[in-house]
Design a protein around this motif. Structure first.
Motif, mmCIF file in Angstrom:
data_model
loop_
_atom_site.group_PDB
_atom_site.id
_atom_site.type_symbol
_atom_site.label_atom_id
_atom_site.label_comp_id
_atom_site.label_asym_id
_atom_site.label_seq_id
_atom_site.Cartn_x
_atom_site.Cartn_y
_atom_site.Cartn_z
ATOM 1 N N ASP A 103 0.831 -1.213 0.000
ATOM 2 C CA ASP A 103 0.000 0.000 0.000
ATOM 3 C C ASP A 103 0.863 1.260 0.000
ATOM 4 O O ASP A 103 0.583 2.228 -0.707
ATOM 5 C CB ASP A 103 -0.934 -0.001 1.215
ATOM 6 C CG ASP A 103 -2.021 -1.062 1.108
ATOM 7 O OD1 ASP A 103 -2.349 -1.474 -0.024
ATOM 8 O OD2 ASP A 103 -2.539 -1.493 2.162
ATOM 9 N N LYS A 106 2.464 1.772 -3.396
ATOM 10 C CA LYS A 106 1.484 2.285 -4.366
ATOM 11 C C LYS A 106 1.283 3.780 -4.159
ATOM 12 O O LYS A 106 1.191 4.550 -5.127
ATOM 13 C CB LYS A 106 0.153 1.531 -4.198
ATOM 14 C CG LYS A 106 -0.996 2.099 -4.985
ATOM 15 C CD LYS A 106 -0.792 1.948 -6.468
ATOM 16 C CE LYS A 106 -2.051 2.426 -7.195
ATOM 17 N NZ LYS A 106 -1.917 2.407 -8.614
ATOM 18 N N ALA A 107 1.232 4.218 -2.885
ATOM 19 C CA ALA A 107 1.048 5.636 -2.597
ATOM 20 C C ALA A 107 2.266 6.453 -3.034
ATOM 21 O O ALA A 107 2.124 7.566 -3.537
ATOM 22 C CB ALA A 107 0.784 5.840 -1.107
ATOM 23 N N ASN A 109 4.694 5.547 -5.396
ATOM 24 C CA ASN A 109 4.921 5.495 -6.839
ATOM 25 C C ASN A 109 3.989 4.433 -7.438
ATOM 26 O O ASN A 109 4.213 3.236 -7.251
ATOM 27 C CB ASN A 109 6.383 5.154 -7.131
ATOM 28 C CG ASN A 109 6.691 5.155 -8.620
ATOM 29 O OD1 ASN A 109 5.861 5.497 -9.440
ATOM 30 N ND2 ASN A 109 7.904 4.758 -8.968
ATOM 31 N N PRO A 110 2.960 4.836 -8.182
ATOM 32 C CA PRO A 110 2.021 3.860 -8.753
ATOM 33 C C PRO A 110 2.661 2.928 -9.780
ATOM 34 O O PRO A 110 2.112 1.878 -10.081
ATOM 35 C CB PRO A 110 0.952 4.730 -9.422
ATOM 36 C CG PRO A 110 1.171 6.111 -8.944
ATOM 37 C CD PRO A 110 2.566 6.208 -8.437
ATOM 38 N N ASP A 111 3.832 3.294 -10.321
ATOM 39 C CA ASP A 111 4.507 2.453 -11.323
ATOM 40 C C ASP A 111 5.507 1.491 -10.711
ATOM 41 O O ASP A 111 6.375 0.967 -11.412
ATOM 42 C CB ASP A 111 5.216 3.343 -12.350
ATOM 43 C CG ASP A 111 4.236 4.171 -13.162
ATOM 44 O OD1 ASP A 111 3.106 3.701 -13.376
ATOM 45 O OD2 ASP A 111 4.601 5.282 -13.570
ATOM 46 N N THR A 112 5.418 1.240 -9.417
ATOM 47 C CA THR A 112 6.345 0.329 -8.745
ATOM 48 C C THR A 112 6.186 -1.078 -9.298
ATOM 49 O O THR A 112 5.076 -1.582 -9.446
ATOM 50 C CB THR A 112 6.082 0.326 -7.224
ATOM 51 O OG1 THR A 112 6.277 1.641 -6.728
ATOM 52 C CG2 THR A 112 7.015 -0.628 -6.509
ATOM 53 N N GLY A 138 -3.030 -2.504 -5.771
ATOM 54 C CA GLY A 138 -3.021 -1.650 -6.952
ATOM 55 C C GLY A 138 -1.714 -1.677 -7.717
ATOM 56 O O GLY A 138 -1.504 -0.882 -8.628
ATOM 57 N N LEU A 139 -0.831 -2.588 -7.355
ATOM 58 C CA LEU A 139 0.449 -2.717 -8.067
ATOM 59 C C LEU A 139 0.300 -3.822 -9.115
ATOM 60 O O LEU A 139 0.339 -5.001 -8.804
ATOM 61 C CB LEU A 139 1.576 -3.054 -7.084
ATOM 62 C CG LEU A 139 1.838 -2.008 -6.004
ATOM 63 C CD1 LEU A 139 2.839 -2.531 -4.983
ATOM 64 C CD2 LEU A 139 2.352 -0.729 -6.630
#
Length: 150
Positions: A103, A106-107, A109-112, A138-139
Motif C-alpha cells: 500500500d 502504491k502511494a 509510486n504507482p509504477d512500482t 493496486g500494483l
C-alpha cells in the motif's frame, strides 16, 4: 632506540646513535585489525539493507531464460524463503506487514514493479498469494526473479 656504534665506522672513539625499528608489533596489530574487519564486514553484509539475495539470504531461485526486468531503486523486491516466510528489505515480515508495504509503495509510486524472488521449493500457491496481495494494493506490474539459465 638502541645506543651503539654507527655501522661502518671502525673508529674506537666515535660513538653515535642509531635507531632500530622493530616492526613485529606493528605487523601483529595490522593482522588483528584485518581479522576484525573481515568478521564485521561479513556480519554487515548478512544484516544489511536490500532485498532478497542482497541481504545475504539463501534463496535458491529457479533457472530462467531472458532477463527482461532490470531492478530500479523504486521497485519492491519480495523474497519467499523455502519455509514460506516473506522477506522484505532484508527483514522477515508477516502477511499484514507485506500488505502495508505494498500500500505504501502504491502511494509513493504507482509504477512500482514488484519482483517476487521465490525459492525453488516454494509452492506455486505461495507465490500467487504474494502476487495477489500486490494486485489488491493496486500494483499491477509484477515480475518473477530467476537466475540465469547458463
Amino acid at each position: 632506540m638502541a645506543m651503539g656504534k654507527i655501522p661502518g665506522n671502525d673508529d674506537e672513539g666515535s660513538e653515535g646513535v642509531f635507531a632500530e625499528i622493530n616492526i613485529t608489533p606493528l605487523t601483529d596489530l595490522f593482522l588483528v585489525l584485518l581479522i576484525i574487519f573481515m568478521v564485521t564486514s561479513t556480519v554487515i553484509v548478512q544484516q544489511g539493507p536490500g532485498g532478497g539475495a542482497k541481504a545475504g539470504l539463501k534463496v535458491n531461485l529457479p533457472k530462467g531464460g531472458a532477463a527482461d526486468v532490470t531492478a530500479r531503486s523504486t521497485d519492491l523486491s519480495v523474497a519467499v524463503l523455502a519455509n514460506g516466510q516473506y522477506v522484505l528489505g532484508g527483514n522477515v515480515v508477516t502477511e499484514d506487514e507485506l500488505r502495508g508495504a505494498f500500500d505504501k509503495a502504491k502511494a509513493d509510486n504507482p509504477d512500482t514493479v514488484v519482483i517476487v524472488q521465490a525459492d525453488e521449493g516454494v509452492s506455486h500457491g505461495t507465490v500467487v498469494q504474494v502476487m495477489e496481495l500486490a494486485k489488491r494494493a493496486g500494483l499491477g506490474q509484477l515480475a518473477i526473479g530467476v537466475r540465469d539459465g547458463d
